[in-house]
Scaffold this motif. Structure first.
Motif, PDB file in Angstrom:
ATOM      1  N   ALA A  63       1.006  -0.892   0.210  1.00  0.00           N
ATOM      2  CA  ALA A  63      -0.057  -0.141  -0.044  1.00  0.00           C
ATOM      3  C   ALA A  63       0.781   1.215   0.019  1.00  0.00           C
ATOM      4  N   ILE A  64       0.478   2.105  -1.166  1.00  0.00           N
ATOM      5  CA  ILE A  64       1.047   3.575  -1.045  1.00  0.00           C
ATOM      6  C   ILE A  64       0.197   4.523  -0.842  1.00  0.00           C
ATOM      7  N   PHE A  65       0.828   6.326  -0.360  1.00  0.00           N
ATOM      8  CA  PHE A  65       0.093   7.234  -1.015  1.00  0.00           C
ATOM      9  C   PHE A  65       0.061   7.702  -1.707  1.00  0.00           C
ATOM     10  N   LEU A  66      -1.065   8.178  -2.994  1.00  0.00           N
ATOM     11  CA  LEU A  66      -0.133   9.401  -3.984  1.00  0.00           C
ATOM     12  C   LEU A  66       0.117  10.521  -3.391  1.00  0.00           C
ATOM     13  N   SER A  67       0.937  10.988  -3.534  1.00  0.00           N
ATOM     14  CA  SER A  67       1.689  12.195  -2.910  1.00  0.00           C
ATOM     15  C   SER A  67       0.417  13.564  -3.471  1.00  0.00           C
ATOM     16  N   MET A  68       1.043  13.790  -2.062  1.00  0.00           N
ATOM     17  CA  MET A  68       0.456  15.553  -2.066  1.00  0.00           C
ATOM     18  C   MET A  68       1.685  16.193  -2.558  1.00  0.00           C
ATOM     19  N   PRO A  69       1.128  17.819  -3.166  1.00  0.00           N
ATOM     20  CA  PRO A  69       2.925  18.482  -3.240  1.00  0.00           C
ATOM     21  C   PRO A  69       3.544  18.760  -2.218  1.00  0.00           C
TER      22      PRO A  69
END
Length: 162
Positions: free
Chosen positions: A14-20
């Protein structure tokens, strides 16, 4: 990250989709698919602390996701076709975001408790708690961060020159 032994041995990640303002995860996601691993991303439920980890079919699948009011890409609420990690085989590894971290494994998130609540659910899964790695910038490493009894410590924090 991609040379890390825990990453190499993990099949369900599981991995997050990055915010800026976060460590960018796009290249890691591409590598997950290149290596034939399974990739799960968060879907947050607004007005709650509930989060699920839903399966991505490919790195390109990200472009089909909806943008939330928080400016985060995630599967839409009516997307019921995606596999949820805990409804199937659990997870081997979770890459975690955060605003600040200390060297004791404490993490300061954005205050809603999504990851802590999810890790509690993982602990009840037959597979148990996955290994957790926070992705951080060196500037995010603090002497200490405030914690409560509901905060679940992270196994490892990766940052530049750590």
């Amino acid at each position: 990250v991609i040379d890390h032994p825990k990453y190499q041995e993990s099949k369900r990640i599981a991995i997050f989709l990055s915010m800026p303002d976060e460590v960018q995860t796009e290249e890691i996601i591409k590598d997950i698919f290149k290596q034939g691993k399974e990739c799960f991303i968060p879907r947050y439920k607004p007005q709650s602390n509930h989060m699920d980890m839903l399966k991505l079919s490919s790195a390109e699948d990200i472009s089909s996701l909806a943008l939330t009011s928080w400016n985060i890409l995630q599967p839409s609420d009516d997307d019921s076709a995606r596999e949820e990690a805990l409804a199937s085989g659990g997870l081997d590894l979770i890459f975690m975001p955060g605003l600040g971290f200390d060297k004791k494994g404490n993490r300061l998130g954005r205050g809603k408790g999504y990851y802590d609540t999810y890790l509690e659910r993982c602990m009840k899964h037959p597979r148990g708690k996955p290994y957790t790695i926070a992705l951080a910038f060196r500037e995010q490493i603090c002497e200490s961060v405030p914690v409560t009894e509901n905060d679940v410590p992270i196994d490892e924090i990766l940052y530049e020159d750590c």
